[in-house]
Write a protein that holds these residues in place. Structure first.
Motif: not given
Length: 167
Positions: A21-27
């Protein structure tokens, strides 16, 4: 399986869901450019202020990660967990793709077409997760509500600013 090993697997699943979830949010955040092009767009008066999108997406991604974790824990077998990964991966791809189309390529019209696929991927996740965990599917309710609202904003922006030139 020992209690210690089960706890370790739960932590691994929880951390994996949070990291995804964090990866998608950051991207998505990195790809969101609120520069001159964006501010030159006519926008509907009912669009929320820009500062609200960050907290809204943070909450949505947190709830989605929790929903994914609960679904993973309650899925009866490996095949269901694999399908869950496929559905969440497709959803993540579509979420990032919308941002690329709207902000990166500056094509709100293309993003408007794509948001239908994003919305459908959320529906599929809700239906799939409901099979093992009602709580998991309900945790995705804010996600589908926000994307539905964002699609309406996207439509208004296209109507107010189109047509968009090819790049």
């Amino acid at each position: 399986m020992s209690i210690q090993r089960r706890k370790s697997r739960r932590w691994k699943a929880m951390l994996t869901a949070a990291a995804a979830a964090l990866g998608v949010a950051v991207l998505g955040g990195v790809m969101t450019d609120l520069g001159p092009w964006y501010y030159s767009l006519r926008q509907p008066s009912w669009k929320p202020p820009d500062w609200l999108f960050g907290p809204a997406w943070t909450l949505i991604f947190a709830l989605t990660a929790i929903g994914g974790y609960l679904g993973w824990q309650r899925a009866p077998d490996k095949a269901d967990r694999e399908w869950m990964l496929v559905l969440f991966s497709a959803n993540a791809f579509l979420n990032v793709l919308w941002t690329l189309l709207f902000f990166g390529l500056q094509r709100p019209d293309w993003a408007l077409y794509e948001v239908g696929f994003l919305w459908l991927s959320i529906v599929l996740l809700i239906v799939f997760l409901r099979r093992f965990s009602a709580a998991s599917s309900w945790l995705l309710a804010p996600y589908i509500a926000w994307v539905s609202f964002a699609a309406a904003v996207n439509l208004a922006i296209v109507q107010m600013n189109g047509p968009f030139p090819g790049r």
